[in-house]
Design an enzyme around this catalytic site. Structure first.
Site, PDB file in Angstrom:
ATOM      1  N   ASN A 155       0.811  -1.229   0.000  1.00 40.86           N
ATOM      2  CA  ASN A 155       0.000   0.000   0.000  1.00 40.86           C
ATOM      3  C   ASN A 155       0.844   1.279   0.000  1.00 40.86           C
ATOM      4  OD1 ASN A 155       0.828  -0.564   2.567  1.00 40.86           O
ATOM      5  ND2 ASN A 155      -1.077   0.058   3.548  1.00 40.86           N
ATOM      6  N   GLU A 252       4.702  -4.496  11.977  1.00 38.75           N
ATOM      7  CA  GLU A 252       3.644  -3.503  11.740  1.00 38.75           C
ATOM      8  C   GLU A 252       2.543  -4.221  10.990  1.00 38.75           C
ATOM      9  OE1 GLU A 252       3.402  -0.694  12.948  1.00 38.75           O
ATOM     10  OE2 GLU A 252       5.442  -0.182  13.559  1.00 38.75           O
ATOM     11  N   CYS A 286      -3.466   0.402   6.840  1.00 42.25           N
ATOM     12  CA  CYS A 286      -3.551  -0.502   7.998  1.00 42.25           C
ATOM     13  C   CYS A 286      -4.258   0.132   9.186  1.00 42.25           C
ATOM     14  CB  CYS A 286      -2.148  -0.912   8.394  1.00 42.25           C
ATOM     15  SG  CYS A 286      -1.077   0.509   8.595  1.00 42.25           S
ATOM     16  N   GLU A 460       7.609   2.159  14.755  1.00 41.88           N
ATOM     17  CA  GLU A 460       8.368   2.815  13.696  1.00 41.88           C
ATOM     18  C   GLU A 460       8.289   4.315  13.938  1.00 41.88           C
ATOM     19  OE1 GLU A 460       6.861   0.830   9.957  1.00 41.88           O
ATOM     20  OE2 GLU A 460       8.902   0.048  10.032  1.00 41.88           O
TER      21      GLU A 460
HETATM   22  P1  NDP Z   1       1.264  -9.613   3.508  1.00 40.67           P
HETATM   23  O1  NDP Z   1       1.258  -9.943   4.932  1.00 40.67           O
HETATM   24  O2  NDP Z   1       0.625 -10.540   2.550  1.00 40.67           O
HETATM   25  O3  NDP Z   1       2.781  -9.444   3.000  1.00 40.67           O
HETATM   26  C1  NDP Z   1       3.706  -8.571   3.623  1.00 40.67           C
HETATM   27  C2  NDP Z   1       5.102  -8.858   3.074  1.00 40.67           C
HETATM   28  O4  NDP Z   1       5.585 -10.097   3.612  1.00 40.67           O
HETATM   29  C3  NDP Z   1       5.138  -9.024   1.564  1.00 40.67           C
HETATM   30  O5  NDP Z   1       6.355  -8.505   1.081  1.00 40.67           O
HETATM   31  C4  NDP Z   1       5.063 -10.519   1.400  1.00 40.67           C
HETATM   32  O6  NDP Z   1       5.499 -10.950   0.163  1.00 40.67           O
HETATM   33  C5  NDP Z   1       5.953 -10.970   2.550  1.00 40.67           C
HETATM   34  N1  NDP Z   1       5.731 -12.349   2.979  1.00 40.67           N
HETATM   35  C6  NDP Z   1       4.604 -13.091   2.889  1.00 40.67           C
HETATM   36  N2  NDP Z   1       4.787 -14.303   3.445  1.00 40.67           N
HETATM   37  C7  NDP Z   1       6.065 -14.330   3.930  1.00 40.67           C
HETATM   38  C8  NDP Z   1       6.862 -15.305   4.624  1.00 40.67           C
HETATM   39  N3  NDP Z   1       6.365 -16.495   4.972  1.00 40.67           N
HETATM   40  N4  NDP Z   1       8.130 -14.967   4.947  1.00 40.67           N
HETATM   41  C9  NDP Z   1       8.622 -13.759   4.636  1.00 40.67           C
HETATM   42  N5  NDP Z   1       7.922 -12.809   3.967  1.00 40.67           N
HETATM   43  C10 NDP Z   1       6.664 -13.076   3.620  1.00 40.67           C
HETATM   44  O7  NDP Z   1       0.650  -8.154   3.418  1.00 40.67           O
HETATM   45  P2  NDP Z   1       0.102  -7.371   2.159  1.00 40.67           P
HETATM   46  O8  NDP Z   1       1.223  -7.057   1.236  1.00 40.67           O
HETATM   47  O9  NDP Z   1      -1.089  -8.102   1.635  1.00 40.67           O
HETATM   48  O10 NDP Z   1      -0.367  -5.986   2.837  1.00 40.67           O
HETATM   49  C11 NDP Z   1      -1.588  -5.831   3.459  1.00 40.67           C
HETATM   50  C12 NDP Z   1      -1.472  -6.015   4.957  1.00 40.67           C
HETATM   51  O11 NDP Z   1      -0.455  -5.197   5.490  1.00 40.67           O
HETATM   52  C13 NDP Z   1      -2.731  -5.628   5.691  1.00 40.67           C
HETATM   53  O12 NDP Z   1      -3.066  -6.584   6.668  1.00 40.67           O
HETATM   54  C14 NDP Z   1      -2.351  -4.336   6.384  1.00 40.67           C
HETATM   55  O13 NDP Z   1      -3.088  -4.055   7.514  1.00 40.67           O
HETATM   56  C15 NDP Z   1      -0.919  -4.528   6.650  1.00 40.67           C
HETATM   57  N6  NDP Z   1      -0.262  -3.235   6.787  1.00 40.67           N
HETATM   58  C16 NDP Z   1       0.164  -2.829   8.023  1.00 40.67           C
HETATM   59  C17 NDP Z   1       0.748  -1.600   8.199  1.00 40.67           C
HETATM   60  C18 NDP Z   1       1.263  -1.166   9.536  1.00 40.67           C
HETATM   61  O14 NDP Z   1       2.134  -0.323   9.558  1.00 40.67           O
HETATM   62  N7  NDP Z   1       0.787  -1.675  10.641  1.00 40.67           N
HETATM   63  C19 NDP Z   1       0.891  -0.661   7.072  1.00 40.67           C
HETATM   64  C20 NDP Z   1       0.447  -1.202   5.822  1.00 40.67           C
HETATM   65  C21 NDP Z   1      -0.130  -2.446   5.705  1.00 40.67           C
HETATM   66  P3  NDP Z   1       4.475 -11.028  -1.078  1.00 40.67           P
HETATM   67  O15 NDP Z   1       3.274 -10.210  -0.768  1.00 40.67           O
HETATM   68  O16 NDP Z   1       5.238 -10.461  -2.201  1.00 40.67           O
HETATM   69  O17 NDP Z   1       4.110 -12.455  -1.193  1.00 40.67           O
END
Ligand code: NDP
Length: 486
Positions: A155, A252, A286, A460
């Site tokens: 995002n 996060e 998020c 953060e």
């Molecule tokens: P994901 O949890 O699907 O992915 C986050 C990152 O982790 C991606 O780069 C993903 O790779 C990677 N990843 C996934 N599985 C693994 C693993 N087993 N080991 C290591 N890395 C892994 O999140 P989204 O990208 O779908 O983002 C949406 C989510 O993020 C929402 O739940 C949102 O609330 C949260 N979010 C939280 C924020 C905060 O600051 N608290 C801010 C923004 C979003 P890939 O996707 O390429 O498979």
């Protein structure tokens, strides 16, 4: 406008673009049209190895620089990001679909703020002197952790890369960053800019791929810390994998945050807060306040203004600066959100506006408002990560506090009221890391950001982030003789 979106190569490792076509193919799609705007390859084991060894080597000399010297590089990078804000924003818009009106002010500029803030802080990262009995004393040294891994969500790709890289590098660490496979482009620009600003080759590396690339990074014994921005399920997996290696973590994660509107609030301001907290970035934030609790006697007036103002959203070409509502990041995310909307309808929530896919190419969905939502409905319990706002009614303060807290999440919370004592009293009882009083979703770099409960670990931004990218060494100094029992 024609801007190049195809990067020179998929990865940025050891100070230069790096390609390895043996990695699985990745297509980058502009979600506003469905058009393919770049073709990349996932990182192979070779690329990951080069990134980690490069980071390890670079970190040793980087940590020997003074904080002042490190900070200078980060502040130069901040300046370059600001100078290039327009082009970086266009790239971010193409990568994510977010309107240019937003990316111009919330992405590269937020990244630049982080680089400037932590660049400024770097020179003041010192230890302390602790006087002890008998003239003895101790001192502490703040040391870097080593090689840090950053994993980003889709995002806020530029912002996430900078929110992680800036404090990590300020403290003397190196970083290997893996953007979300959905939005891989802008982190490469951050890497380019850091090199141009004087960062040594290998200090900040970008490797592409999905979770299968993130896994080996998290598990590598040479990695000291993992910082993830992502969903709670991914957070549980990554945290567990990092714990096996006893690594530091920052998590996060997601939320289902409450936004509470008391009957003495300015309805106009509260509606603004609800719009900011549900429809900015098409709801893909998020910290969004997706459970909007409205006190019963102002519910109708609130809903009326919310519907009127939601109808004014300018939905259109994200590259047109007049547009203020863009598509979902991907077709996959759109389907998830549509399923939640169907669940809302099926479980008896009252649809006030929106609720459908928009009939145009790309991943578009209408800003959607449900009323009469109850706590047990799926749309009130699960994070949707799309433009779906749920209005829940409440009677009194104690009731709304209990209901607001009845969730496994604890990222954010907001309160709208003109009664200052009530505002602070209620905020004091809400289980959330980042709270807003008569506002919603501000995230300046000076203020700690992060969640409690399942929404995360660590903070953060702000001085608090320093604690998560450094460790203290304590040194005891004996001024007299060493006494021993025999
Ligand atoms: P994901 O949890 O699907 O992915 C986050 C990152 O982790 C991606 O780069 C993903 O790779 C990677 N990843 C996934 N599985 C693994 C693993 N087993 N080991 C290591 N890395 C892994 O999140 P989204 O990208 O779908 O983002 C949406 C989510 O993020 C929402 O739940 C949102 O609330 C949260 N979010 C939280 C924020 C905060 O600051 N608290 C801010 C923004 C979003 P890939 O996707 O390429 O498979």
């Amino acid at each position: 406008m024609t801007y190049e979106t195809q990067p020179k190569a998929s990865h940025f490792v050891n100070g230069a673009y790096l390609e390895d076509t043996r990695g699985a193919a990745m297509e980058v799609i502009y979600p506003a049209t469905g058009e393919v705007i770049a073709r990349l390859h996932e990182a192979t084991a070779d690329v990951i190895e080069q990134a980690i060894t490069g980071a390890q080597t670079a970190q040793v000399d980087w940590a020997k620089l003074s904080g002042m010297e490190r900070g200078r590089v980060l502040r130069r990078a901040a300046d370059l990001m600001r100078e290039r804000n327009h082009d970086l924003s266009v790239l971010e818009t193409r990568d994510t679909g977010k309107p240019l009106q937003e990316t111009l002010v919330a992405d590269a500029s937020s990244g630049a703020d982080a680089l400037e803030y932590f660049g400024g802080l770097a020179a003041s990262l010192t230890g302390e002197h602790i006087p002890l009995p008998g003239g003895d004393w101790a001192y502490t040294m703040r040391e870097p952790l080593g090689v840090c891994v950053g994993l980003g969500a889709w995002n806020y790709p530029t912002q996430i890369a900078c929110w992680k890289a800036a404090p990590a590098l300020a403290c003397g660490n190196a970083m290997v960053f893996k953007p979300s496979e959905t939005t891989p482009l802008s982190a490469l620009k951050v890497a380019e800019i850091l090199i141009e600003a004087g960062a040594p080759a290998g200090l900040f590396n970008v490797v592409q791929g999905a979770g299968a690339v993130g896994g080996p990074l998290v598990g590598d014994p040479r990695v000291a810390k993992v910082s993830l921005t992502g969903s709670v399920p991914t957070g549980r997996k990554v945290y567990a994998a990092a714990a096996a290696g006893m690594k530091h973590v920052t998590m996060e994660l997601g939320g289902k945050s409450p936004l509470i509107v008391f009957d003495d609030a300015s309805i106009e301001d509260a509606v603004s807060g609800a719009i900011l907290g549900n429809f900015y970035s098409s709801g893909q934030v998020c910290s969004n306040g997706t459970r909007v609790f409205v006190q019963r006697d102002i519910k109708d007036a609130f809903l009326e203004r919310l519907a009127e103002r939601t109808a004014q959203a300018v939905i259109g070409d994200p590259l047109d600066e007049a547009t203020n509502f863009g598509p979902m990041v991907s077709e996959a995310q759109l389907k998830i959100v549509l399923n939640y909307i169907e669940a809302g309808k099926a479980e008896g929530a009252r649809l006030i506006c929106g609720g459908s896919r928009i009939d145009r190419p790309g991943a578009w969905i209408e800003p959607t408002v449900f009323a009469d939502v109850t706590d047990d409905m799926t749309i009130a319990r699960e994070e949707i990560f799309g433009p779906v706002l749920s209005v829940l009614d409440f009677g009194d303060e104690d009731e709304v506090i209990a209901r607001a807290n009845a969730t496994e999440y604890g990222l954010s919370a907001g309160v709208y009221t003109r009664d200052l004592q009530r505002g602070h009293r209620v905020i004091g009882q809400l289980q959330a890391g980042s709270c807003f009083l008569n506002s919603y979703n501000d995230a300046p770099v000076e203020v700690p950001f992060g969640g409690v409960k399942a929404s995360g670990v660590g903070r953060e931004n702000s001085k608090a982030a320093i604690e998560h990218y450094s460790q203290l060494k304590s040194v005891y100094v004996r001024m007299g003789e060493t006494e021993a029992p025999f």
